[in-house]
Design a protein around this motif. Structure first.
Motif, PDB file in Angstrom:
ATOM      1  N   SER A 101       0.865  -1.190   0.000  1.00 12.82           N
ATOM      2  CA  SER A 101       0.000   0.000   0.000  1.00 12.82           C
ATOM      3  C   SER A 101       0.897   1.233   0.000  1.00 12.82           C
ATOM      4  O   SER A 101       2.130   1.112   0.088  1.00 12.82           O
ATOM      5  CB  SER A 101      -0.884   0.020   1.255  1.00 12.82           C
ATOM      6  OG  SER A 101      -0.125   0.441   2.379  1.00 12.82           O
ATOM      7  N   GLY A 102       0.281   2.407  -0.073  1.00 13.57           N
ATOM      8  CA  GLY A 102       1.060   3.638  -0.025  1.00 13.57           C
ATOM      9  C   GLY A 102       1.772   3.800   1.321  1.00 13.57           C
ATOM     10  O   GLY A 102       2.934   4.214   1.374  1.00 13.57           O
ATOM     11  N   HIS A 103       1.075   3.468   2.379  1.00 15.02           N
ATOM     12  CA  HIS A 103       1.668   3.581   3.718  1.00 15.02           C
ATOM     13  C   HIS A 103       2.864   2.628   3.854  1.00 15.02           C
ATOM     14  O   HIS A 103       3.915   3.000   4.371  1.00 15.02           O
ATOM     15  CB  HIS A 103       0.597   3.249   4.770  1.00 15.02           C
ATOM     16  CG  HIS A 103       1.039   3.478   6.163  1.00 15.02           C
ATOM     17  ND1 HIS A 103       0.862   4.680   6.814  1.00 15.02           N
ATOM     18  CD2 HIS A 103       1.674   2.669   7.050  1.00 15.02           C
ATOM     19  CE1 HIS A 103       1.361   4.582   8.042  1.00 15.02           C
ATOM     20  NE2 HIS A 103       1.858   3.381   8.205  1.00 15.02           N
ATOM     21  N   SER A 180      -2.219  14.651   1.642  1.00 12.17           N
ATOM     22  CA  SER A 180      -3.503  13.978   1.410  1.00 12.17           C
ATOM     23  C   SER A 180      -4.497  14.966   0.802  1.00 12.17           C
ATOM     24  O   SER A 180      -5.343  14.586  -0.007  1.00 12.17           O
ATOM     25  CB  SER A 180      -4.052  13.425   2.727  1.00 12.17           C
ATOM     26  OG  SER A 180      -3.152  12.477   3.238  1.00 12.17           O
ATOM     27  N   ASP A 205       6.120  11.580  -1.531  1.00 10.22           N
ATOM     28  CA  ASP A 205       4.976  10.692  -1.374  1.00 10.22           C
ATOM     29  C   ASP A 205       3.909  11.136  -2.377  1.00 10.22           C
ATOM     30  O   ASP A 205       3.177  12.096  -2.154  1.00 10.22           O
ATOM     31  CB  ASP A 205       4.456  10.762   0.070  1.00 10.22           C
ATOM     32  CG  ASP A 205       3.217   9.889   0.275  1.00 10.22           C
ATOM     33  OD1 ASP A 205       2.593   9.494  -0.724  1.00 10.22           O
ATOM     34  OD2 ASP A 205       2.884   9.625   1.442  1.00 10.22           O
ATOM     35  N   SER A 232       0.637   5.276  -3.247  1.00  9.08           N
ATOM     36  CA  SER A 232      -0.480   4.344  -3.453  1.00  9.08           C
ATOM     37  C   SER A 232      -0.737   4.190  -4.952  1.00  9.08           C
ATOM     38  O   SER A 232      -0.565   5.144  -5.708  1.00  9.08           O
ATOM     39  CB  SER A 232      -1.779   4.888  -2.852  1.00  9.08           C
ATOM     40  OG  SER A 232      -1.609   5.350  -1.555  1.00  9.08           O
ATOM     41  N   LYS A 235      -5.347   5.705  -6.080  1.00 14.42           N
ATOM     42  CA  LYS A 235      -6.062   6.970  -5.871  1.00 14.42           C
ATOM     43  C   LYS A 235      -6.183   7.627  -7.262  1.00 14.42           C
ATOM     44  O   LYS A 235      -6.997   7.194  -8.047  1.00 14.42           O
ATOM     45  CB  LYS A 235      -5.344   7.809  -4.831  1.00 14.42           C
ATOM     46  CG  LYS A 235      -5.262   7.128  -3.459  1.00 14.42           C
ATOM     47  CD  LYS A 235      -4.521   7.995  -2.479  1.00 14.42           C
ATOM     48  CE  LYS A 235      -4.107   7.252  -1.226  1.00 14.42           C
ATOM     49  NZ  LYS A 235      -5.181   7.081  -0.264  1.00 14.42           N
TER      50      LYS A 235
HETATM   51  C1  PLP Z   1      -0.217  11.273   1.178  1.00 12.04           C
HETATM   52  C2  PLP Z   1      -0.611   9.876   1.558  1.00 12.04           C
HETATM   53  N1  PLP Z   1       0.348   8.977   1.773  1.00 12.04           N
HETATM   54  C3  PLP Z   1       0.053   7.698   2.102  1.00 12.04           C
HETATM   55  C4  PLP Z   1      -1.246   7.284   2.232  1.00 12.04           C
HETATM   56  C5  PLP Z   1      -1.535   5.859   2.600  1.00 12.04           C
HETATM   57  O1  PLP Z   1      -1.926   5.156   1.494  1.00 12.04           O
HETATM   58  P1  PLP Z   1      -2.516   3.686   1.552  1.00 12.04           P
HETATM   59  O2  PLP Z   1      -3.935   3.808   1.992  1.00 12.04           O
HETATM   60  O3  PLP Z   1      -2.339   3.191   0.160  1.00 12.04           O
HETATM   61  O4  PLP Z   1      -1.680   2.906   2.534  1.00 12.04           O
HETATM   62  C6  PLP Z   1      -2.283   8.194   2.037  1.00 12.04           C
HETATM   63  C7  PLP Z   1      -3.672   7.735   2.192  1.00 12.04           C
HETATM   64  O5  PLP Z   1      -4.618   8.417   2.130  1.00 12.04           O
HETATM   65  C8  PLP Z   1      -1.958   9.533   1.684  1.00 12.04           C
HETATM   66  O6  PLP Z   1      -2.915  10.435   1.490  1.00 12.04           O
END
Ligand code: PLP
Length: 409
Positions: A101-103, A180, A205, A232, A235
């Motif tokens: 995932s992005g996180h 975000s 990011d 991610s 999105k």
């Molecule tokens: C800037 C940013 N980085 C990371 C994430 C995390 O992404 P993920 O839900 O794919 O883990 C988000 C999620 O909204 C985000 O807005």
């Protein structure tokens, strides 16, 4: 004991009902979501969904092995293909599509490169930054200190001089860009130059804007000086839920890549990687057209809503250069006596899906086939369903049914 068949039937009904509603019965204006192509979707449901592969170079009881598993002759090639497509699309020589995932991509980039005790500069959540970079979350997990990279508001542009001043004053080990709530590209060359002058790394990011970067419609982080781009893939990037990471720096990739397996995750979900590979290849073909329509839709929706009396932020700056627009939450309360969450619930009841924190996104409706000239009609439905509290659900559904299939694939 086996689950009662009635529970299985109920589960099947719930999935089917969700599919009818969210898949075919609404306009989705969530900035964090998208629709994936039928071919990528098929890969998600393919045999890959249950498989393992773990390419590695290891010694096992005196024998050199290149994978923990047999039967991976196609999976390994699928991964190579997806990584190569990611590297091409985002202009770096090294890429991994493994982050789940992005996180997880953020952890994958930061943990191997920055030791405990490192100081980061990141945009605060109150100014639109990602909550994960607030002190209680990733920094707490990895033992980092975090200081704010100054941004006047979630809907403003980052001021290069103020950012550089902060970098010179705080002397961080890294600057983490990305938001975000994300409307405008950064003055990245200037920031990267200031950061690199004191040996700080620049992470970008791109979770929210990755599909726009892929289409050449936002900014080109690696060519403009970011050391590592990650984010991610679901999105504005219209792929399966997951993440990816790209860099042009071999020295950094050699620290990142071997540190992923067993620290950040083990199996990397190969059906997802096949679907991601497909989306990367689609965007190589049609990314520019997709990203352009998405951004122009957002600008047109901002203009139409604002013109009809629902205040949108950054009106004096063209509203946006991304897939998002931001409701003016203060004006919403003062002029329409409604909070963004309550407004979102009104919209939801009329088949218009948004988040509850004041962002609207135009990526998925662009994939459906809506274009800038459709935005005044969409804005009118939003105004009638929201501030005017009218029932427009049937009208929304009738319009939604005019769109079949997905564009840009
Ligand atoms: C800037 C940013 N980085 C990371 C994430 C995390 O992404 P993920 O839900 O794919 O883990 C988000 C999620 O909204 C985000 O807005």
């Amino acid at each position: 004991m086996a689950a009662a068949p009635t529970e299985e039937a109920r589960l099947a009904r719930l999935v089917a009902a969700h599919e009818r509603w969210r898949g075919h019965g609404v306009f989705n204006l969530l900035a964090s979501e998208n629709a994936i192509s039928p071919r990528a979707r098929r890969y998600l449901g393919s045999d890959l969904a249950g498989r393992y592969t773990l390419p590695l170079s290891a010694e096992f009881e005196g024998e050199r092995i290149d994978n923990s598993y047999a039967g991976t002759r196609y999976t390994d090639e699928i991964e190579r293909l997806a990584n190569a497509a990611a590297a091409r699309l985002f202009h770096g020589r090294f890429a991994t599509t493994r982050p789940l995932s992005g996180h997880i991509a953020a952890l994958s980039a930061l943990a191997p490169l920055l030791p405990r005790g490192s100081k980061l500069l990141a945009i605060e959540p109150s100014a639109g930054g990602y909550d994960g970079y607030a002190s209680g979350f990733i920094p707490a997990l990895l033992g980092y200190q975090v200081r704010p990279l100054p941004l006047a508001s979630a809907s403003a542009r980052l001021d290069a001089d103020r950012a550089i001043e902060e970098i010179q004053r705080e002397r961080p080990a890294a600057v983490v860009l990305g938001q975000s709530f994300f409307l405008f590209p950064y003055p990245l060359r200037e920031i990267a130059e200031a950061a690199h002058a004191q040996d700080a790394l620049v992470f970008y990011d791109g979770s929210h804007v990755l599909g726009l970067i892929a289409g050449g419609r936002f900014q080109d982080p690696l060519r403009e000086g970011a050391d590592v781009l990650f984010g991610s893939t679901h999105k504005s990037f219209p792929g399966p839920q997951g993440g990816l990471l790209v860099t042009d720096r071999e020295d950094l990739f050699q620290q990142i890549d071997p540190a992923l397996v067993w620290r950040i995750f083990d199996n990397a979900h190969w059906h997802r990687i096949a679907a991601l590979g497909q989306t990367l290849l689609e965007l190589e073909r049609v990314g520019k057209e997709y990203a352009t329509t998405t951004v122009e839709n957002a600008q047109a929706l901002g203009r139409a809503l604002h013109g009809a009396g629902l205040s949108i932020l950054a009106a004096d700056d063209g509203f946006t250069e991304s897939h998002q627009i931001h409701l003016d939450r203060k004006a919403l309360k003062e002029r329409h006596a409604i909070a963004p969450g309550a407004l979102a619930r009104r919209w939801e009841r009329q088949r218009l899906i948004t988040d509850l924190v004041g962002r609207l996104g135009t990526a998925e409706v662009a994939r459906l086939g809506l274009i800038p000239s459709d935005m005044p009609r969409l804005a009118e439905l939003l105004i009638r369903a929201g501030p005017r509290h009218e029932r427009v659900g049937a009208e929304v559904l009738a319009w939604r049914r005019e769109f079949h299939g997905l564009r840009f694939q």
